[in-house]
Design a protein around this motif. Structure first.
Motif, PDB file in Angstrom:
ATOM      1  N   GLY A 131       0.882  -1.146  -0.107  1.00 23.14           N
ATOM      2  CA  GLY A 131       0.073   0.189  -0.064  1.00 23.14           C
ATOM      3  C   GLY A 131       0.678   1.438   0.036  1.00 23.14           C
ATOM      4  O   GLY A 131       0.302   2.256  -0.349  1.00 23.14           O
ATOM      5  N   TRP A 132       2.103   1.059   0.071  1.00 21.22           N
ATOM      6  CA  TRP A 132       3.007   2.293   0.453  1.00 21.22           C
ATOM      7  C   TRP A 132       3.682   2.479  -1.003  1.00 21.22           C
ATOM      8  O   TRP A 132       4.680   2.989  -1.124  1.00 21.22           O
ATOM      9  N   GLY A 179      -5.064   8.783  -5.796  1.00 21.80           N
ATOM     10  CA  GLY A 179      -5.365   7.396  -6.287  1.00 21.80           C
ATOM     11  C   GLY A 179      -6.520   6.893  -5.149  1.00 21.80           C
ATOM     12  O   GLY A 179      -6.895   5.763  -5.531  1.00 21.80           O
ATOM     13  N   ALA A 180      -6.919   7.562  -3.836  1.00 22.83           N
ATOM     14  CA  ALA A 180      -7.923   7.074  -3.118  1.00 22.83           C
ATOM     15  C   ALA A 180      -9.236   6.966  -3.973  1.00 22.83           C
ATOM     16  O   ALA A 180     -10.240   6.314  -3.330  1.00 22.83           O
ATOM     17  N   PHE A 185     -12.232   0.130  -6.833  1.00 25.44           N
ATOM     18  CA  PHE A 185     -11.573  -0.791  -7.952  1.00 25.44           C
ATOM     19  C   PHE A 185     -10.446  -1.422  -7.720  1.00 25.44           C
ATOM     20  O   PHE A 185     -10.135  -2.646  -8.021  1.00 25.44           O
ATOM     21  N   ASP A 186      -9.309  -0.861  -6.763  1.00 22.50           N
ATOM     22  CA  ASP A 186      -8.096  -1.629  -6.601  1.00 22.50           C
ATOM     23  C   ASP A 186      -8.407  -2.848  -5.616  1.00 22.50           C
ATOM     24  O   ASP A 186      -7.855  -3.787  -5.923  1.00 22.50           O
ATOM     25  N   ARG A 187      -9.443  -2.653  -4.693  1.00 21.86           N
ATOM     26  CA  ARG A 187      -9.832  -3.735  -3.890  1.00 21.86           C
ATOM     27  C   ARG A 187     -10.162  -5.023  -4.872  1.00 21.86           C
ATOM     28  O   ARG A 187      -9.836  -6.008  -4.617  1.00 21.86           O
ATOM     29  N   HIS A 192      -2.927  -2.680  -4.440  1.00 23.67           N
ATOM     30  CA  HIS A 192      -2.795  -2.012  -3.056  1.00 23.67           C
ATOM     31  C   HIS A 192      -2.595  -0.320  -3.009  1.00 23.67           C
ATOM     32  O   HIS A 192      -2.196   0.010  -4.315  1.00 23.67           O
ATOM     33  N   SER A 193      -2.939   0.269  -2.202  1.00 24.54           N
ATOM     34  CA  SER A 193      -2.609   1.623  -2.074  1.00 24.54           C
ATOM     35  C   SER A 193      -2.821   2.023  -0.891  1.00 24.54           C
ATOM     36  O   SER A 193      -3.230   1.329   0.208  1.00 24.54           O
ATOM     37  N   LEU A 194      -2.669   3.343  -0.385  1.00 26.17           N
ATOM     38  CA  LEU A 194      -2.847   3.726   1.166  1.00 26.17           C
ATOM     39  C   LEU A 194      -4.237   3.524   1.571  1.00 26.17           C
ATOM     40  O   LEU A 194      -4.609   3.354   2.421  1.00 26.17           O
ATOM     41  N   ALA A 195      -5.312   4.018   0.412  1.00 22.51           N
ATOM     42  CA  ALA A 195      -6.548   3.918   0.690  1.00 22.51           C
ATOM     43  C   ALA A 195      -7.122   2.387   0.829  1.00 22.51           C
ATOM     44  O   ALA A 195      -7.953   2.290   1.707  1.00 22.51           O
ATOM     45  N   VAL A 196      -6.596   1.640   0.278  1.00 25.32           N
ATOM     46  CA  VAL A 196      -6.678   0.224   0.194  1.00 25.32           C
ATOM     47  C   VAL A 196      -6.378  -0.669   1.823  1.00 25.32           C
ATOM     48  O   VAL A 196      -7.141  -1.066   2.207  1.00 25.32           O
TER      49      VAL A 196
END
Length: 282
Positions: A131-132, A179-180, A185-187, A192-196
């Motif tokens: 996520g980072w 990206g949040a 969609f990412d989930r 991965h992302s910080l929002a995920v």
């Protein structure tokens, strides 16, 4: 001409505004306000080639996801205006130009190039791992001011490291905010992302902290380099821009998180570079 426009679309050429001003600022500070004009030309060419290769590689790596993302329907590769083979050839040409331009700069630059290039080569794949991922993008773009500094001075110094950290944090933070909006969609795709990892609220809180630290680093840099008062006006403009960005967008409202929102961050790099340059005339 249509093919050229397609490749410019595929590499988001206008995004150069995030890295190029800071690359020139690195050269400016390393030379105490008087960088060689010839070096500046090669720095511009190297940075432009590097980030063009990086964006083309990113779009190539993510194509299978981008075609499913309605928000990215405008991209040239998604529309089929740039094929995978053409993208690979383009990346190869850009890397050749990067190496050629780097060879015209301080000899240490070509030896450090593999270390500088590594972040942008691995960044497109990090969203599959952590996520980072935004930090890796920040590191990749932070190499621009570091490269500009070393290209002129031939050495790695503490102020250069502070500039690198400031730029890396700034980029990582606004990339996480932008990206949040893709959290769902990412989930669904296992990305991965910080929002995920922390939810949109957590991503925005972390971004706020990173932006504060970034501005503090820019202030520390001004003190370390004994820059005159105009530089701090540039930092204040940058800080005001970031405050505005945080005020108009939030984890529950992405209606204003548009391309204009994304590009407005370019005010930060332009303001800090221009006022740093002006400070040498005071």
């Amino acid at each position: 001409m249509d093919r050229l426009r397609a490749h410019m679309n595929n590499t988001a050429f206008h995004h150069t505004v995030f890295s190029l001003p800071f690359a020139l600022m690195g050269a400016l500070l390393a030379s105490n306000g008087d960088p060689p004009i010839g070096d500046l030309g090669w720095i511009v060419l190297a940075i432009t080639a590097a980030r063009s290769a990086a964006l083309a590689l990113d779009n190539l790596a993510d194509l299978k996801y981008d075609v499913q993302q309605p928000r990215l329907a405008y991209r040239a590769m998604v529309q089929g205006r740039v094929s995978k083979k053409e993208a690979l050839v383009f990346i190869g040409v850009c890397l050749f130009v990067l190496v050629f331009a780097t060879l015209q700069l301080h000899p240490v630059c070509i030896r450090l190039l593999p270390f500088a290039a590594l972040p942008f080569l691995i960044y497109p794949y990090m969203k599959r791992v952590t996520g980072w991922v935004h930090i890796f993008l920040g590191i990749a773009i932070g190499m621009a001011p570091a490269g500009g500094w070393v290209a002129v001075s031939g050495s790695i110094e503490l102020p250069m490291v502070v500039l690198f950290i400031a730029v890396a944090l700034w980029i990582a933070a606004f990339d996480a905010m932008y990206g949040a909006q893709d959290e769902a969609f990412d989930r669904s795709q296992g990305l991965h992302s910080l929002a995920v990892s922390f939810g949109a609220h957590g991503a925005f809180r972390i971004s706020r902290v990173m932006h504060i630290l970034s501005i503090l680093c820019f202030c520390v840099l001004g003190g370390m380099m004994h820059l005159a008062w105009p530089y701090f006006i540039g930092v204040a403009i940058a800080a005001a821009t970031l405050v505005y960005q945080h005020r108009i967008a939030g984890p529950t409202d992405f209606s204003r998180v548009t391309q204009m929102y994304f590009m407005r961050n370019g005010i930060v790099s332009i303001a800090i570079f221009v006022f740093a340059w002006i400070s040498y005339f005071v």
